[in-house]
Write a protein that holds these residues in place. Structure first.
Motif, PDB file in Angstrom:
ATOM      1  N   LEU A  34     -15.038   6.898 -45.437  1.00 30.16           N
ATOM      2  CA  LEU A  34     -14.540   6.921 -44.059  1.00 30.16           C
ATOM      3  C   LEU A  34     -15.317   7.924 -43.210  1.00 30.16           C
ATOM      4  N   PHE A  35     -15.651   9.065 -43.787  1.00 28.82           N
ATOM      5  CA  PHE A  35     -16.465  10.050 -43.069  1.00 28.82           C
ATOM      6  C   PHE A  35     -17.845   9.486 -42.777  1.00 28.82           C
ATOM      7  N   ASN A  36     -18.475   8.901 -43.782  1.00 28.99           N
ATOM      8  CA  ASN A  36     -19.824   8.373 -43.617  1.00 28.99           C
ATOM      9  C   ASN A  36     -19.858   7.217 -42.617  1.00 28.99           C
ATOM     10  N   VAL A  37     -18.863   6.353 -42.661  1.00 31.66           N
ATOM     11  CA  VAL A  37     -18.787   5.239 -41.712  1.00 31.66           C
ATOM     12  C   VAL A  37     -18.592   5.764 -40.290  1.00 31.66           C
ATOM     13  N   SER A  38     -17.777   6.787 -40.142  1.00 34.02           N
ATOM     14  CA  SER A  38     -17.558   7.381 -38.815  1.00 34.02           C
ATOM     15  C   SER A  38     -18.861   7.936 -38.247  1.00 34.02           C
ATOM     16  N   MET A  39     -19.619   8.612 -39.092  1.00 38.57           N
ATOM     17  CA  MET A  39     -20.896   9.162 -38.648  1.00 38.57           C
ATOM     18  C   MET A  39     -21.887   8.053 -38.298  1.00 38.57           C
ATOM     19  N   ASP A  66      -4.185   7.981 -43.508  1.00 35.36           N
ATOM     20  CA  ASP A  66      -4.053   9.123 -44.420  1.00 35.36           C
ATOM     21  C   ASP A  66      -5.189  10.120 -44.252  1.00 35.36           C
ATOM     22  N   ASP A  67      -6.384   9.611 -43.961  1.00 35.49           N
ATOM     23  CA  ASP A  67      -7.577  10.459 -44.014  1.00 35.49           C
ATOM     24  C   ASP A  67      -8.181  10.822 -42.668  1.00 35.49           C
ATOM     25  N   ASP A  98      -6.763  -0.678 -38.473  1.00 32.25           N
ATOM     26  CA  ASP A  98      -6.670  -2.084 -38.873  1.00 32.25           C
ATOM     27  C   ASP A  98      -7.794  -2.493 -39.824  1.00 32.25           C
ATOM     28  N   THR A  99      -8.924  -1.798 -39.752  1.00 35.40           N
ATOM     29  CA  THR A  99     -10.116  -2.234 -40.494  1.00 35.40           C
ATOM     30  C   THR A  99     -10.298  -1.523 -41.821  1.00 35.40           C
ATOM     31  N   PHE A 100      -9.950  -0.236 -41.884  1.00 33.68           N
ATOM     32  CA  PHE A 100     -10.258   0.560 -43.075  1.00 33.68           C
ATOM     33  C   PHE A 100      -8.989   1.061 -43.752  1.00 33.68           C
TER      34      PHE A 100
END
Length: 314
Positions: free
Chosen positions: A50-55, A180-181, A173-175
């Protein structure tokens, strides 16, 4: 990359998830331990993604300036505006520091992260960005400074992603696990902006912190009966079954650190679990956890059961 508090949250979440498994599926202590560690690993892997996708979303939104320019200029009858789309954002110095980070490139390639980025979402976010005063002011200045580029990229992160209701709804909706994170991801991205050179995208958790996480997880499971025998008398007429599950898990983790983690100061333990309880349980949980842990600490100290090692200062 992640903090001890982040680790405590992940251990708490893994222990909470473990509660949902039927006792028949976990026939013995070893099966329970293995399942707990599996869940913990999954929590770390998911949070890292999730962090990497956000970046990556942040990068692709900024890069979309060039895509927009190319597509508009190639129209059959482009207007003057179509032929003069400003692409300053795509050359953002801070953006390219991130894109040229070898660990970021490797992470994108290994995990095929571009497959998780929806270009329609990138385009929509970019188009909204182009209507903001901050962006319009940014592109009006032909000069470029690292500070200005950093501020622009941070604006995209904060206003178009982290604090944007539409973008947050999309992420939820997607991840799986975003709700939670997301607080952890937001903290990690903020930390990146504070110290981008120190971020290794291939090492979400260090070896030392991973060992702490696994040890905390397994010790809570292995010492469950001992921990409950200490906690139950301090619940002030509350049946343990009526205490919020997360609160009980946090109490076990806190007492576990008191007794079995000699390098962690008791004050740090109490303060950390108060904050986790306030953020992840009920509005009263912080005060509840504080009261129970404080009473237990006093009792265990009087019985000389708390053995801490003071860290020497260099």
């Amino acid at each position: 990359m992640i903090s001890r508090r982040n680790i405590r949250v992940k251990v708490m979440q893994a222990l909470y998830a473990l509660e949902s498994f039927d006792a028949f599926d976990l026939k013995d202590a070893e099966a329970q331990r293995k399942k707990g560690l599996q869940l913990l690993t999954e929590k770390f892997v998911n949070a890292a993604e999730l962090f990497n996708v956000s970046m990556l979303y942040l990068a692709r939104i900024a890069q979309y300036a060039e895509t927009d320019s190319r597509q508009r200029s190639s129209k059959y009858l482009p207007t003057e505006a179509d032929m003069n789309v400003n692409t300053k954002l795509a050359g953002n110095l801070y953006l390219w520091d991130m894109l040229e980070n070898a660990t970021f490139q490797e992470r994108i390639s290994e995990d095929k992260l571009d497959q998780k980025v929806e270009m329609d979402r990138v385009k929509k976010t970019y188009q909204h960005l182009c209507t903001t005063e901050k962006y319009l002011s940014y592109i009006q200045n032909d000069d470029r400074t690292a500070a200005e580029d950093k501020a622009m990229l941070y604006f995209i992160w904060k206003e178009e992603m982290a604090h944007n209701e539409d973008f947050q709804e999309y992420m939820t909706d997607t991840f799986d696990g975003w709700e939670d994170d997301k607080d952890m991801v937001m903290m990690l991205v903020d930390n990146f902006f504070k110290s981008p050179k120190s971020v290794n995208f291939l090492q979400f958790i260090s070896g030392e912190k991973n060992e702490y996480a696994r040890s905390l997880m397994t010790t809570v499971l292995e010492r469950d009966q001992v921990l409950m025998e200490l906690i139950e008398p301090k619940l002030n007429n509350w049946d343990a079954d009526r205490v919020a599950t997360i609160d009980l898990i946090l109490l076990k983790m806190g007492v576990c650190e008191f007794l079995y983690f000699p390098t962690i100061p008791t004050k740090v333990t109490i303060n950390e679990y108060i904050e986790v309880a306030k953020n992840y349980s009920t509005p009263q949980s912080g005060q509840f956890v504080n009261g129970v842990l404080d009473n237990l600490l006093k009792e265990l100290s009087q019985e000389n059961k708390i053995r801490k090692i003071e860290r020497t200062k260099n």
